[in-house]
Structures are given as structure tokens and as C-alpha cells.
Design an enzyme around this catalytic site. Structure first.
Site, PDB file in Angstrom:
ATOM      1  N   CYS A 107       5.642   6.041 -29.663  1.00 54.56           N
ATOM      2  CA  CYS A 107       5.811   4.959 -28.364  1.00 54.56           C
ATOM      3  C   CYS A 107       6.806   3.954 -28.810  1.00 54.56           C
ATOM      4  CB  CYS A 107       4.293   4.707 -28.219  1.00 54.56           C
ATOM      5  SG  CYS A 107       4.155   3.632 -26.679  1.00 54.56           S
ATOM      6  N   THR A 108       6.374   2.666 -28.391  1.00 53.34           N
ATOM      7  CA  THR A 108       7.329   1.610 -28.852  1.00 53.34           C
ATOM      8  C   THR A 108       7.764   1.322 -30.346  1.00 53.34           C
ATOM      9  OG1 THR A 108       5.656  -0.039 -28.625  1.00 53.34           O
ATOM     10  CG2 THR A 108       7.025   0.337 -26.555  1.00 53.34           C
TER      11      THR A 108
END
Length: 323
Positions: A107-108
Site C-alpha cells: 500500500c502506501t
């Protein structure tokens, strides 16, 4: 069998599933392969201090990130804590990555890798909602918003949350073979392999869910019966609407015309069959509503720039033995 140390970085505001999803995959693989110690998973935070996830869950790490030992796979999760990261955390990630055989983000977590200079000149992905921000903030990174995970050299990045499980399963398959990865996937009740280049959104997820129950039932029917007559007239009959009213209402509530929605569902069904079975192209074309292999070939070339046989060659992995 070679032991592989996996260090999972923890920090304030981390996304809990980015941590626990891959951790469960590696822990499950350690048991499934029958060789305890194949993966040694360590969670580590700055100073070894407990961290609070974005959801409020508190995690107690195994170690101080500054004292993390040899690293085979460095895994950097995402979460709210990647928005304004501590420079010391970024520096430590850079240092650990320099001696890791593999560097992975979920993800981030890609923002932390980019901040550390580890994605410069590389192709990468992250959660679809943050791809534009990653591209703007780090113009030297080739951001691809579509795949669920991307491998560029020894660096791998994945899309949002559950895509970290897909990536971890792909790494286990690479390390230990398909049979072990399949055992883990079955235990976790997930698909063994969504190819990295598979889109983050399925047709059903990318489109809106209709507000009206009859139209939702039509969407379900389309997904379950791609081989059926899915003309506007047939679908309108299932929803008890006139063809004209059905087409107009479907487009308004779902966001695409019935024809485009059906095309997407059929393409997705055919892709899954090519990836997951040894069925012939003619059989797949018939079972997915194309009628003829040529019609399916045209659809694949138009949407994916590759005919079905080439798509299968790229994305259906051959069974492999353990390493």
C-alpha cells in the site's frame, strides 16, 4: 532449506492488515513447507517501542529497528504514518534496504521507499487512491496505478491492503514453489495467485453497484452466467423493465452501459480461466459467452494488446518445485 529473515517495519499510524496479512502468509509457509525456520519473521519499530495502528490497535514489536540483524526480505507497510514520515525512520529503511536481498512495500509503504530513494527510476504501484500523489511527489518513479503488485529488480510494491497478501504469496511461490504457496492460500481461504498485472479493480468493483434490487440481481446474474444471452433485451426481461428503460437506468446507476459491463465481465471470466485452468481457448470462449475463439481473440487484443494464447503464456505460471 535456506533460512530467510523477514523484517517488517512498524511505526506510528501503520495499517494493521499491511502487517498481519503478509506476516500470516510467511508464518503459514514456514509451517506448510515442513521446515520450521525457513522464514524468521521479526517486527521492528524505532526504539523497539509499541506502536498504535491507524485503527487504534496497539502492536508490540519484537525488536528495535536500529538493531535489526541480517535481512533477506525487508517489508515496509503503509498507513497514515507514511504521510509525514520521521526522517530517522526513512534513513533506517534506506540502510536496511541496502543489505536486503528483497525490498517490499504494501500500500502506501511505497511512499517510504520513494522517500528513501529506493524507487528512483523504477516502476512501482500503490493503493489506487494514492497513485497520483506518489507520481506528483516523486516524478522519478514510474507509477503504474493498475496492477495489484509490481516487481522491478529486487524491489516489489503492492496495491492497497489485501494486495500485500497477494504479493507475499507470490514471494512464497518464488521461494518454495507453487505447492507450498497453494497450501498457505487454502489455509487463509484466499486465491493462490492474482497475477501482478491483474487490475486492482475487477469489473464488479470498478463499476458501481446499482441502487435498485432488480438491477443488482442482474449484475449478479451476469457475473455468474457469462455464457448466457446477455443482450439488453434478455437482461431487461430479467429485471421486468422495457429494454429502453433498462438500458437507461442501468447506465445511470452502474456508470457504464449494459454492453460495456457485459464485455468487462466476460473478459475477466476468460482471463481467470486462462490463468487458472488448462482448458482450451475454444472451450473458454464458449463458456465465457464469446461464441468463437476469434471473437475472444479480438476482445483480448482490443483490451489487453495480447491474444489469449500470449496472455496465458505470460500469466499462467508453470508448476515449480521448492528451492
Amino acid at each position: 532449506m535456506r533460512a530467510r529473515s523477514v523484517v517488517i517495519v512498524l511505526f506510528e499510524g501503520v495499517q494493521s492488515l499491511d502487517v498481519t496479512g503478509p506476516l500470516e502468509v510467511f508464518a503459514g509457509a514456514d509451517k506448510a513447507c515442513g521446515q520450521p525456520g525457513t522464514y524468521r519473521v521479526t517486527t521492528a519499530s524505532p526504539g523497539g517501542a509499541p506502536v498504535r495502528c491507524h485503527s487504534g490497535l496497539r502492536l508490540l514489536p519484537d525488536a528495535d529497528l536500529a538493531q535489526a540483524g541480517p535481512v533477506h526480505t525487508l517489508l515496509v507497510p503503509g498507513g497514515q504514518g507514511t504521510v509525514q514520515p520521521d526522517p530517522a525512520l526513512v534513513a533506517r529503511i534506506r540502510e536496511l534496504a541496502g543489505r536486503a536481498e528483497r525490498v517490499v512495500s504494501v500500500c502506501t509503504g511505497a511512499f517510504l521507499l520513494a522517500e528513501a530513494g529506493l524507487l528512483a527510476g523504477r516502476r512501482a504501484t500503490t493503493h489506487w487512491a494514492h497513485c497520483d500523489a506518489l507520481a506528483r511527489r516523486f516524478p522519478d518513479v514510474e507509477v503504474d496505478p493498475d496492477p495489484i503488485h509490481v516487481r522491478d529488480g529486487h524491489v516489489a510494491t503492492s496495491a492497497g491492503v489485501t494486495a500485500g497478501i497477494d504479493l507475499a504469496l507470490a514471494l512464497v511461490e518464488e521461494d518454495l514453489g507453487r505447492d507450498t504457496a497453494l497450501l498457505v492460500a487454502r489455509h487463509l481461504v484466499v486465491f493462490l495467485r492474482r497475477p501482478g498485472n491483474q487490475a486492482q479493480f475487477s469489473t464488479q468493483l470498478a463499476a458501481q453497484v446499482a441502487a435498485r434490487q432488480p438491477l443488482r440481481e442482474v449484475q449478479r446474474w451476469i457475473a455468474e452466467h457469462p455464457e448466457a444471452d446477455l443482450s439488453v433485451e434478455a437482461l431487461a426481461g430479467r429485471s421486468a423493465l422495457s429494454p429502453r428503460h433498462f438500458a437507461r437506468t442501468f447506465a445511470a446507476e452502474v456508470g457504464v452501459t449494459p454492453g460495456r459491463y457485459v464485455d468487462g465481465v466476460r473478459l475477466e471470466a476468460a482471463r481467470r480461466r486462462l490463468e487458472d485452468t488448462a482448458d482450451g481457448v475454444e472451450e473458454i470462449a464458449r463458456s465465457c459467452g464469446y461464441g468463437t475463439p476469434e471473437a475472444m481473440r479480438r476482445a483480448f487484443v482490443r483490451a489487453l494488446a495480447a491474444p489469449p494464447a500470449e496472455y496465458r503464456r505470460r500469466f499462467r505460471p508453470e508448476p515449480t518445485g521448492g528451492h
